[in-house]
Write a protein that holds these residues in place. Structure first.
Motif, PDB file in Angstrom:
ATOM      1  N   LEU A   1       0.841  -1.185   0.000  1.00  0.00           N
ATOM      2  CA  LEU A   1       0.000   0.000   0.000  1.00  0.00           C
ATOM      3  C   LEU A   1       0.882   1.242   0.000  1.00  0.00           C
ATOM      4  O   LEU A   1       1.991   1.223   0.540  1.00  0.00           O
ATOM      5  N   GLY A   2       0.400   2.302  -0.605  1.00  0.00           N
ATOM      6  CA  GLY A   2       1.164   3.542  -0.658  1.00  0.00           C
ATOM      7  C   GLY A   2       0.312   4.713  -0.215  1.00  0.00           C
ATOM      8  O   GLY A   2      -0.913   4.608  -0.070  1.00  0.00           O
ATOM      9  N   ARG A   3       0.975   5.846   0.014  1.00  0.00           N
ATOM     10  CA  ARG A   3       0.230   7.056   0.341  1.00  0.00           C
ATOM     11  C   ARG A   3       0.778   8.243  -0.448  1.00  0.00           C
ATOM     12  O   ARG A   3       1.987   8.335  -0.694  1.00  0.00           O
ATOM     13  N   GLN A   4      -0.137   9.103  -0.865  1.00  0.00           N
ATOM     14  CA  GLN A   4       0.213  10.352  -1.513  1.00  0.00           C
ATOM     15  C   GLN A   4       0.126  11.489  -0.500  1.00  0.00           C
ATOM     16  O   GLN A   4      -0.555  11.371   0.520  1.00  0.00           O
ATOM     17  N   LYS A   5       0.819  12.571  -0.795  1.00  0.00           N
ATOM     18  CA  LYS A   5       0.896  13.674   0.160  1.00  0.00           C
ATOM     19  C   LYS A   5      -0.466  14.249   0.496  1.00  0.00           C
ATOM     20  O   LYS A   5      -0.700  14.719   1.613  1.00  0.00           O
TER      21      LYS A   5
ATOM     22  N   LEU B   1      -2.055   1.242  -5.098  1.00  0.00           N
ATOM     23  CA  LEU B   1      -1.400   2.015  -6.145  1.00  0.00           C
ATOM     24  C   LEU B   1      -2.327   2.095  -7.360  1.00  0.00           C
ATOM     25  O   LEU B   1      -3.171   1.221  -7.582  1.00  0.00           O
ATOM     26  N   ALA B   2      -2.154   3.153  -8.167  1.00  0.00           N
ATOM     27  CA  ALA B   2      -3.042   3.362  -9.313  1.00  0.00           C
ATOM     28  C   ALA B   2      -2.345   4.227 -10.348  1.00  0.00           C
ATOM     29  O   ALA B   2      -1.389   4.943 -10.041  1.00  0.00           O
ATOM     30  N   GLY B   3      -2.842   4.162 -11.580  1.00  0.00           N
ATOM     31  CA  GLY B   3      -2.303   5.010 -12.636  1.00  0.00           C
ATOM     32  C   GLY B   3      -3.072   4.850 -13.933  1.00  0.00           C
ATOM     33  O   GLY B   3      -3.787   3.858 -14.150  1.00  0.00           O
ATOM     34  N   PHE B   4      -2.935   5.828 -14.816  1.00  0.00           N
ATOM     35  CA  PHE B   4      -3.644   5.814 -16.092  1.00  0.00           C
ATOM     36  C   PHE B   4      -3.064   4.767 -17.043  1.00  0.00           C
ATOM     37  O   PHE B   4      -1.855   4.539 -17.084  1.00  0.00           O
ATOM     38  N   VAL B   5      -3.963   4.146 -17.806  1.00  0.00           N
ATOM     39  CA  VAL B   5      -3.556   3.248 -18.879  1.00  0.00           C
ATOM     40  C   VAL B   5      -3.073   4.102 -20.051  1.00  0.00           C
ATOM     41  O   VAL B   5      -3.720   5.090 -20.423  1.00  0.00           O
TER      42      VAL B   5
END
Length: 315
Positions: free
Chosen positions: A191-195, A205-209
Motif C-alpha cells: 500500500l502507498g500514500r500520496q501527500k 497504487l493506481a495510474g492511467f492506462v
C-alpha cells in the motif's frame, strides 16, 4: 454502522445503477423537449466537484425539479441522463457567479460530492446518476470548441455529442481508463500514500492506462514505476466509475515477484508492505498508530477487503 461501512463489500460508490439510459431517445429532440417540460422531470445541478441541492428539514435533496434548477441559476442546456421509474432525469451545469449568489441563501446547499457521499448525505442509489451528470457537465465545459478547426461546437443527441457546424466534425465524451491494484507477496500487501491523503491513510497504487497498453501491462508498469516492485500474474476484479472528471477505475490484484521497495517520491510519499493482520486493523480503522485504508466509498477499500476476507492464499 459507521460511514466507512456505508458501501458494502463489492459495492463502492457510483456502481449501483438505477437508470434506463434510454439512448434511443437522444436523437428525438421533440420527445426530449416534451420530457423536460413534464411535471415529473428532475435534474442534478453540478458545479465543479459539488452539487447544488435544496435544503429540507430532514437534510438535503439533490434531485431538483427543472424549475427549481433554473430558479437557482442553472444553465438552460440539459443533458438527458435517462429514465428512472419512467421519469426523465437530466444533468445541468451552473456558472460560478450563480453559485456565489446561492451561498448566502438558507434554502440551498452547495456541497462537495465526495464528502457528502462518504457521510451518507446522498443516498448511494443516486450516486451513479450523479456521477453521469458530473462527468457529462465537465465534458461539455471543457469541449466547447472543435479540436479539429477551433470553431465553437454545439450540443446534440441529448447532450451526448457535440457537433462542429464549421468543419462537420463530431465529438463524443470519453472515459479515461485507470488501473488500481492490490499487490500481494505471500501474506502481505503493498500500500502507498500520496501527500494529499488524509493523515495516516494508505491505499492501493493506481495510474492511467497509456496508449496501446493492456490493463495487465499498465498494472505491472505503474507498480514498478511507483514502488520498484515487479509483478507477475494480474487478475481483474471489478470497475468503478470515477467522475473526477471522467475515469473508469479498473480494479485488479497482482502478485509481486520481488520484495524490495524503491519509492518514486514524485508519485508517492511512502509505500510499505503490510501484514494481513496489520492491514485488517487499518481496513476496520482500529490500527493503534491511527493508520487507515481507503474509505468504503472507493474501490481501493473493496480490493483490500476482498483479499483480507478471502482465504489466506487469495491475491
Amino acid at each position: 454502522m459507521t460511514t466507512n461501512d456505508s458501501f458494502p463489500l463489492g459495492q463502492p460508490a457510483f456502481v449501483t445503477h438505477v437508470l434506463d439510459r434510454a439512448a434511443h431517445l437522444r436523437s428525438d429532440d421533440d420527445k426530449l423537449f416534451k420530457l423536460e417540460s413534464g411535471r415529473d422531470a428532475r435534474a442534478y445541478v453540478v458545479h465543479r466537484d459539488s452539487l447544488v441541492m435544496a435544503k429540507q428539514a430532514d437534510g438535503v435533496r439533490a434531485l431538483l425539479t427543472i424549475d427549481e434548477a433554473l430558479t437557482f441559476g442553472a444553465n438552460s442546456g440539459t443533458i438527458f441522463l435517462g429514465l428512472r421509474d419512467g421519469a426523465p432525469l437530466f444533468g445541468m451545469g451552473i456558472a460560478a457567479d450563480a453559485v456565489e449568489r446561492l451561498l448566502i441563501r438558507n434554502d440551498v446547499a452547495v456541497s462537495e460530492l465526495r464528502g457528502m457521499a462518504m457521510e451518507g448525505a446522498v443516498p448511494a442509489g443516486e450516486l451513479s446518476a450523479i456521477a453521469m451528470a458530473k462527468s457529462m457537465v465537465s465534458w461539455h465545459q471543457r469541449h466547447g470548441y472543435c479540436a479539429n478547426c477551433g470553431a465553437r461546437t454545439v450540443m446534440s443527441q441529448g447532450g451526448w455529442k457535440r457537433d462542429c457546424p464549421s468543419c462537420k466534425a463530431e465529438h463524443f465524451p470519453r472515459t479515461d481508463p485507470v488501473v488500481i491494484m492490490l499487490v500481494t507477496f505471500g501474506d502481505k500487501c503493498l500500500l502507498g500514500r500520496q501527500k494529499q491523503f488524509p493523515h495516516g491513510m494508505y491505499s492501493c497504487l493506481a495510474g492511467f492506462v497509456e496508449a496501446a497498453e493492456t490493463f495487465e501491462d499498465a498494472v505491472r508498469r505503474e507498480v514498478f514505476e511507483e514502488s520498484g516492485i515487479r509483478c507477475g500474474d494480474v487478475a481483474y476484479y471489478m470497475t468503478q466509475p470515477w467522475p473526477y472528471p471522467s475515469s473508469l477505475m479498473i480494479g485488479c490484484s497482482a502478485q509481486a515477484t520481488t520484495e524490495d521497495i524503491v519509492v518514486d517520491h514524485t508519485e508517492l510519499e511512502d509505500a510499505r508492505w503490510f501484514s494481513r493482520d496489520e492491514a485488517m486493523l487499518m481496513h476496520h480503522r482500529r490500527h493503534p498508530d491511527g493508520l487507515t485504508g481507503a474509505h468504503s466509498f472507493a474501490i481501493a477499500h473493496h480490493l483490500l477487503g476482498r483479499w483480507l476476507h478471502g482465504p489466506s492464499s487469495a491475491t
